[in-house]
Design a protein around this motif. Structure first.
Motif, PDB file in Angstrom:
ATOM      1  N   SER A 284       0.827  -1.213   0.000  1.00  0.00           N
ATOM      2  CA  SER A 284       0.000   0.000   0.000  1.00  0.00           C
ATOM      3  C   SER A 284       0.855   1.256   0.000  1.00  0.00           C
ATOM      4  N   MET A 285       0.289   2.327  -0.565  1.00  0.00           N
ATOM      5  CA  MET A 285       0.883   3.652  -0.506  1.00  0.00           C
ATOM      6  C   MET A 285       0.158   4.446   0.571  1.00  0.00           C
ATOM      7  N   ASN A 286       0.923   5.184   1.361  1.00  0.00           N
ATOM      8  CA  ASN A 286       0.364   5.811   2.549  1.00  0.00           C
ATOM      9  C   ASN A 286       0.836   7.244   2.711  1.00  0.00           C
ATOM     10  N   LEU A 287      -0.013   8.042   3.322  1.00  0.00           N
ATOM     11  CA  LEU A 287       0.299   9.433   3.625  1.00  0.00           C
ATOM     12  C   LEU A 287       0.684   9.534   5.095  1.00  0.00           C
ATOM     13  N   VAL A 288       1.868  10.085   5.353  1.00  0.00           N
ATOM     14  CA  VAL A 288       2.308  10.278   6.744  1.00  0.00           C
ATOM     15  C   VAL A 288       1.546  11.466   7.334  1.00  0.00           C
ATOM     16  N   LEU A 289       0.945  11.262   8.500  1.00  0.00           N
ATOM     17  CA  LEU A 289       0.065  12.281   9.085  1.00  0.00           C
ATOM     18  C   LEU A 289       0.722  13.143  10.146  1.00  0.00           C
ATOM     19  N   ASN A 290       1.885  12.732  10.659  1.00  0.00           N
ATOM     20  CA  ASN A 290       2.480  13.516  11.743  1.00  0.00           C
ATOM     21  C   ASN A 290       3.985  13.271  11.790  1.00  0.00           C
ATOM     22  N   GLY A 291       4.658  14.049  12.620  1.00  0.00           N
ATOM     23  CA  GLY A 291       6.093  13.878  12.792  1.00  0.00           C
ATOM     24  C   GLY A 291       6.913  14.564  11.721  1.00  0.00           C
ATOM     25  N   PRO A 292       8.232  14.357  11.716  1.00  0.00           N
ATOM     26  CA  PRO A 292       9.134  15.029  10.778  1.00  0.00           C
ATOM     27  C   PRO A 292       8.835  14.723   9.314  1.00  0.00           C
ATOM     28  N   CYS A 293       8.225  13.561   9.038  1.00  0.00           N
ATOM     29  CA  CYS A 293       7.944  13.160   7.659  1.00  0.00           C
ATOM     30  C   CYS A 293       6.500  13.434   7.258  1.00  0.00           C
ATOM     31  N   SER A 294       5.791  14.224   8.038  1.00  0.00           N
ATOM     32  CA  SER A 294       4.389  14.518   7.756  1.00  0.00           C
ATOM     33  C   SER A 294       4.212  15.039   6.334  1.00  0.00           C
ATOM     34  N   GLY A 295       3.232  14.486   5.633  1.00  0.00           N
ATOM     35  CA  GLY A 295       2.933  14.906   4.265  1.00  0.00           C
ATOM     36  C   GLY A 295       3.617  14.075   3.200  1.00  0.00           C
TER      37      GLY A 295
ATOM     38  N   ILE B  60       4.823  10.549   1.137  1.00  0.00           N
ATOM     39  CA  ILE B  60       4.228   9.283   0.734  1.00  0.00           C
ATOM     40  C   ILE B  60       5.209   8.162   1.072  1.00  0.00           C
ATOM     41  N   TRP B  61       4.738   7.186   1.858  1.00  0.00           N
ATOM     42  CA  TRP B  61       5.567   6.037   2.242  1.00  0.00           C
ATOM     43  C   TRP B  61       4.872   4.752   1.822  1.00  0.00           C
ATOM     44  N   THR B  62       5.681   3.751   1.493  1.00  0.00           N
ATOM     45  CA  THR B  62       5.193   2.442   1.076  1.00  0.00           C
ATOM     46  C   THR B  62       5.207   1.478   2.257  1.00  0.00           C
ATOM     47  N   ASP B  63       4.110   0.757   2.421  1.00  0.00           N
ATOM     48  CA  ASP B  63       4.052  -0.321   3.410  1.00  0.00           C
ATOM     49  C   ASP B  63       4.122  -1.640   2.641  1.00  0.00           C
ATOM     50  N   ASP B  64       5.290  -2.264   2.702  1.00  0.00           N
ATOM     51  CA  ASP B  64       5.547  -3.490   1.939  1.00  0.00           C
ATOM     52  C   ASP B  64       5.834  -4.657   2.877  1.00  0.00           C
ATOM     53  N   ARG B  65       5.211  -4.621   4.055  1.00  0.00           N
ATOM     54  CA  ARG B  65       5.434  -5.704   5.008  1.00  0.00           C
ATOM     55  C   ARG B  65       4.848  -7.028   4.525  1.00  0.00           C
ATOM     56  N   ALA B  66       3.846  -6.972   3.644  1.00  0.00           N
ATOM     57  CA  ALA B  66       3.258  -8.207   3.130  1.00  0.00           C
ATOM     58  C   ALA B  66       4.297  -9.047   2.401  1.00  0.00           C
ATOM     59  N   ASN B  67       5.318  -8.389   1.846  1.00  0.00           N
ATOM     60  CA  ASN B  67       6.399  -9.091   1.155  1.00  0.00           C
ATOM     61  C   ASN B  67       7.695  -9.069   1.958  1.00  0.00           C
ATOM     62  N   ARG B  68       7.568  -8.744   3.256  1.00  0.00           N
ATOM     63  CA  ARG B  68       8.691  -8.733   4.197  1.00  0.00           C
ATOM     64  C   ARG B  68       9.759  -7.700   3.820  1.00  0.00           C
ATOM     65  N   SER B  69       9.311  -6.619   3.177  1.00  0.00           N
ATOM     66  CA  SER B  69      10.264  -5.580   2.759  1.00  0.00           C
ATOM     67  C   SER B  69      10.154  -4.300   3.578  1.00  0.00           C
ATOM     68  N   GLY B  70       9.320  -4.287   4.612  1.00  0.00           N
ATOM     69  CA  GLY B  70       9.283  -3.162   5.532  1.00  0.00           C
ATOM     70  C   GLY B  70       8.452  -1.981   5.082  1.00  0.00           C
ATOM     71  N   ILE B  71       8.791  -0.834   5.646  1.00  0.00           N
ATOM     72  CA  ILE B  71       8.086   0.427   5.400  1.00  0.00           C
ATOM     73  C   ILE B  71       9.131   1.463   5.006  1.00  0.00           C
ATOM     74  N   TYR B  72       8.909   2.167   3.901  1.00  0.00           N
ATOM     75  CA  TYR B  72       9.963   3.039   3.372  1.00  0.00           C
ATOM     76  C   TYR B  72       9.372   4.154   2.512  1.00  0.00           C
ATOM     77  N   PRO B  73      10.122   5.247   2.321  1.00  0.00           N
ATOM     78  CA  PRO B  73       9.642   6.322   1.448  1.00  0.00           C
ATOM     79  C   PRO B  73       9.405   5.791   0.032  1.00  0.00           C
ATOM     80  N   ASP B  74       8.302   6.212  -0.576  1.00  0.00           N
ATOM     81  CA  ASP B  74       7.937   5.710  -1.892  1.00  0.00           C
ATOM     82  C   ASP B  74       8.937   6.147  -2.961  1.00  0.00           C
ATOM     83  N   HIS B  75       9.327   5.195  -3.834  1.00  0.00           N
ATOM     84  CA  HIS B  75      10.241   5.521  -4.928  1.00  0.00           C
ATOM     85  C   HIS B  75       9.829   4.844  -6.234  1.00  0.00           C
TER      86      HIS B  75
END
Length: 206
Positions: free
Chosen positions: A150-161, A163-178
């Motif tokens: 999934s693609m996700n919008l960060v709602l708070n903290g230093p990275c607020s705003g 887009i980060w990728t949640d790729d835990r379904a494939n055991r690849s973690g959570i990371y800034p979208d590229h």
């Protein structure tokens, strides 16, 4: 504040819809270039109050002037009320969207998921912890990439705003979208407009 970019996005979306009359691009048959209705300021405020969050300004502007879901990257933009859930397509577990987003850099576990020395029960415990909503706290899901990603919008903290990728379904973690070939981190409107530009370019090349 985002008037010019929103106007560009609106025109590019119309252009893309004209160019892709056959719905040939990935995800087009799902969203059909239709947008959910725009939200009112009162609806945005109500959503924020219900979930105890503050939506990034760019995303608020999009909701107010373009739409609240529909045409967008991959299988399309999710409606905000669907993006609060932890698992794509299931509304039985909420994500911890009001909790602090815990990362500033890409995160993953250094676990050998193919290690056959662990018992099944051990793997179940590890898997449950890895996929726990606390790992994706502070994220609002905005698009389904497919394959559980999934693609996700960060709602708070230093990275607020961002887009980060949640790729835990494939055991690849959570990371800034590229996935659009970008090296810099993208905020919502730039991410959406880059999708439009790449899609239009792809159709023109064909």
């Amino acid at each position: 504040m985002y008037k010019q970019q929103l106007e560009r996005i609106s025109e590019k979306l119309k252009n893309l819809q004209r160019l892709d009359a056959d719905m040939s691009l990935f995800g087009a048959e799902n969203h059909e270039y239709e947008m959910e209705r725009v939200w009112t300021p009162e609806e945005i405020t109500g959503f924020e109050q219900k979930w105890k969050i503050t939506l990034p300004e760019e995303y608020r502007a999009f909701l107010l002037h373009i739409g609240s879901g529909g045409a967008g990257p991959y299988y399309g933009l999710e409606k905000p009320e669907d993006g609060v859930y932890a698992v794509i397509g299931y509304d039985d577990e909420l994500n911890a969207i009001s909790d602090p987003f815990p990362y500033v850099e890409a995160w993953n576990w250094e676990v050998d998921w193919y290690d056959d020395s662990k018992e099944e029960e051990e793997w179940d415990v590890l898997d449950h912890d890895y996929l726990d909503p606390k790992r994706s706290a502070g994220l609002l899901r905005i698009s389904d990439f497919g394959c559980g990603i999934s693609m996700n919008l960060v709602l708070n903290g230093p990275c607020s705003g961002e887009i980060w990728t949640d790729d835990r379904a494939n055991r690849s973690g959570i990371y800034p979208d590229h996935y659009f070939g970008n090296t810099e981190r993208l905020r919502f409107l730039d991410w959406y407009e880059l999708w439009l530009d790449r899609s239009i370019h792809e159709l023109n090349e064909e």
